[in-house]
Enzyme design. Structure first.
Site, short mmCIF file in Angstrom:
data_model
loop_
_atom_site.label_atom_id
_atom_site.label_comp_id
_atom_site.label_asym_id
_atom_site.label_seq_id
_atom_site.Cartn_x
_atom_site.Cartn_y
_atom_site.Cartn_z
N PRO A 66 0.78 -1.25 0.00
CA PRO A 66 0.00 0.00 0.00
C PRO A 66 0.81 1.30 0.00
CG PRO A 66 -0.80 -1.53 1.69
CD PRO A 66 0.49 -2.08 1.18
N LYS A 175 4.41 8.19 -12.60
CA LYS A 175 3.04 7.87 -12.18
C LYS A 175 2.44 9.02 -11.37
CE LYS A 175 -0.33 5.08 -10.09
NZ LYS A 175 -0.75 4.00 -9.18
#
Lengths: 301, 301, 301, 301
Positions: A66, A175
């Site tokens: 995560p 990203k």
């Protein structure tokens, strides 16, 4: 057929693993969540007792976690014997971290790998859970081009597009930049549609015009935020599913960090992030799709 | 072959007129600037002594003026005999205003035309001077669909795309929304590229990745703001030419007005406009192309 | 004792008129609303049949109207005989417009007055309806200093502070700038209080600290937006009364206009305005006091 | 007379130490910078070989360091013997950290102190180097009220105002909120002054009006950002000295962190921070006083 270690079997990692198994690879998997491990076992993975055990004999080692602290914890925290996972990975392994984390963390881990003679890529993905399931993810990769070529056959089983962004950490930077721009044009698209509708236009007609004009962008093309304009998108099912507001806030936090590290101004990205925070508070929208920013502008959609 | 009255022979109107002449139409032209009139005459237009004179016998009457006040002045101000231009246009004429003005002004003029039994369209364009010259403009049209069909053969000589946005004024609303969204994604694109470059990425590589990912937008596709990434765009010639910062500030002012008239929030559009104002002040950029917003983020480009 | 014409007897103008009557002046009043006129008559004003009639014989002529268009209409629109109100005011009258309008309108009307040899001041007020009732308004005056000295005895009956901002229109500019700054520090104060409370602080303790430190501002001093911190302010009665969100949005619109006229960037003012618009939409707050911006940040206050 | 350990002798800590010496206290000082240590010695401090050595026998232990990582490093990093500084401080010592750091770090260190039975306060200051020299700093204190009473006599030698913000970490939270609000009203003040001047007002006259009206704030009172309005402020000496843009950007970063930790929206604070970043880039202003934000709006001041 390759031997692959895989750590992190959540909403993204789980289906990615399945695609590797389908392609005939031999995967040793680990996750802290028992049920995720059980699913992996049923699908044909061998199940390891620890992250380190998945790494033994692995030709490729993949992680999907995560946040930065989990990735640093996985690779850099010494175990009871004082060894980190990077100390236990064979020198010949290609290590690929697919998590979306800060470039600083990505570089820190990659440098620790390189210091041990291990090749490592940062390869965050876009495409969401649907892309993970269908094997159509986009990988945005940072690291050595030769290493990417070694990893490419594996990545191609999980994704449809593979971009090489640059050296280590560059996958994360690209990203982050992409997702900040996505937040900006999604917010801008919702704002423009709200303004047009308030001034008497049909949202579908306006969307079609802007899509084919200089306002054109990905949100208009495939992810229209106004309910009823496009079938099969979150806006047409009450903004359920998709890419959650909370995750967009998280990704925009990585953009803030990248800006802080380089003293760059990102006023539009910062405003978009704060609008998402206002949306979350006003509309209790943390677990809605990020196109629900339309609700901040057009309360009754 | 049709008889056309044409008022407003500036950077846009001039080449639009030429395309009508090339298509074999008989055009009566007027402008307050002598040299513009002279060029029109040389190209084959007949030259009228007043705007009203171009309207006599016109099957189509076209205007292309800078701002609302000019359009209202042209159509609604009585002459010495107390007659407005709309009083002098034959009832059978299709009146097409191609100016970019406020929806309120567009509606006001159209209503005055309708009250006299005259058909009128608002048909602002996008595509810039290059599009005007090549006849590849996009027309965004407000007004009755049947009237648009009557005007379409004429518009097709000047443009490649014709959108019907809705009733009178809707062309202006759609253009305003589109240009606000354009300003937002151009600013966001410059911001994302600056952030990426500061964090070590190549602007061309990052542009390619975002263009093919969820950050994709028109700026990345055909108008990249970072110097050296794309040939033939303003960014690769010192931001000269193109769509000027001053004009983008003007168009965003129309968006502010449209938001005011309907009490809508447009935080992203308003911030983009203010960033353009800061750019203008800091970089003396009013007469540069609007992609020069890159200079606000990356001072040395 | 002076003869005064007074036009505009709304929430502000009504009590201002009463204070002039209390001070013993002889006032001829006009308003389009019958009930307002009736109240003025009952309080001792003579009631005129038209605005122009209040101006006959007036030593001072005062107007207090909602917006630029009303002020321009009052002073500049010709009546049936082709005469404007400025044509009917005696040359010796001091004309004082107390409305909050655009500097452009204020200058336009003042120039029309000067062209007729009539002295005119723009004198917008701050202090709200409470200040109007108590006679403690602040007047921010634009115009000639000598004319201000002539008007001062009259203004002092209605207000406690009188500032000379500069030449004609300067009163409007100063008020616009002041109110934009007010919107910014009120919004910032609400934002800081929300952040502090979310991080565990008591809003009253934090307010006290910031008030006495470098964060100090008028909002903290006399108009705290957080419920329960300060007695007698709108925040402590459900944000009722006070200075309405809709009026702040209007005043910030004048700031936008002033920025447009001079091509200035006002990013903070523009963002504050858009946050007020989001507040209005999300919380239906147009008719709440402007300190209710706290609700945008802290939904449950 | 008390025995005091003091670590961190920079622009703030240095003069704070001098004030303790002047008050007759016995101080043992440490800093990594030799010249700072030499100055302290010359002024009458005893000089220790390590931070830990200053803590031995200290009744009060004070630190004044640049950022969270330094404070965590000082208190929590084990030395060669595996002991942290908190392990070496006598149980009876009152530990006071005057650094401006994140509330999370402040709480982490305070909890480590409490776990060892040691009393600790977070006591960030405002007032700048001038306040440090004159002993007129403001201390904003988090921690137990009784501990604050024990520390108060010491703090009073270095400062003029002492606020108790709440429990541990609350001092940091209050300072962060205050400085965010300061950035917002300073930026807003510069914006309002620029707008007024562009519209013909004198900056001094406008400042005086807003200071005494509802726009009033600390920036107008004592730190006017427009050159020539106020004597003795950075704006009147080319924005040299004072509180640097880089430090304001840092403090606003702490506000971003505090907002992240609690998922709060801070759009105005975030925009102010990004305007400071644009200022830094456009005007090379990192080392100018933070009132130089005026230069972003009014390029030629």
């Amino acid at each position: 057929m390759a031997r692959i270690g895989f750590v992190g079997l959540g909403n993204m990692g789980g289906p990615m693993l399945l695609n590797l198994l389908k392609a005939g690879h031999q995967v040793s998997a680990f996750d802290l969540v028992e049920s995720a491990l059980a699913r992996a076992k049923q699908a044909g993975a061998s199940v390891a007792e620890s992250a380190a055990n998945t790494a033994k004999d692995a030709e490729f080692f993949i992680s999907m976690l995560p946040a930065s602290r989990h990735v640093e914890g996985l690779y850099l925290t010494p175990d009871a014997e004082g060894k980190t996972l990077l100390d236990r990975v064979p020198k010949s392994t290609v290590v690929i971290d697919c998590s979306t984390i800060s470039p600083q963390s990505a570089r820190k881990v990659a440098e620790a790998a390189h210091a041990r003679g291990i090749a490592m890529l940062d390869a965050p993905v876009s495409g969401g859970t649907a892309g993970a399931e269908k094997g159509t993810l986009t990988f945005i990769v940072g690291g050595d081009a030769n290493v990417l070529e070694r990893g490419r056959p594996i990545l191609e089983k999980m994704g449809a597009n593979i971009f090489h962004a640059g050296a280590q950490g560059a996958g994360q930077v690209a990203k982050i930049c992409n997702n900040m721009l996505l937040a900006i044009h999604m917010t801008g698209t919702a704002e423009a549609l709200a303004l047009g509708v308030a001034n008497g236009l049909d949202p579908g007609v306006l969307s079609e015009i802007m899509k084919r004009s200089s306002g054109g962008n990905w949100s208009l093309n495939v992810y229209n935020p106004y309910p009823g304009v496009m079938d099969g998108v979150p806006a047409s099912r009450g903004y359920s599913g998709g890419f959650l507001v909370d995750l967009m806030i998280k990704d925009l936090g990585l953009a803030m960090d990248a800006a802080d590290g380089t003293d760059m101004a990102i006023p539009m990205g910062a405003l978009a992030r704060n609008l998402y925070r206002l949306l979350k508070k006003q509309e209790n929208a943390g677990a809605l799709d990020f196109s629900s920013i339309q609700k901040l502008y057009t309360k009754d959609v």
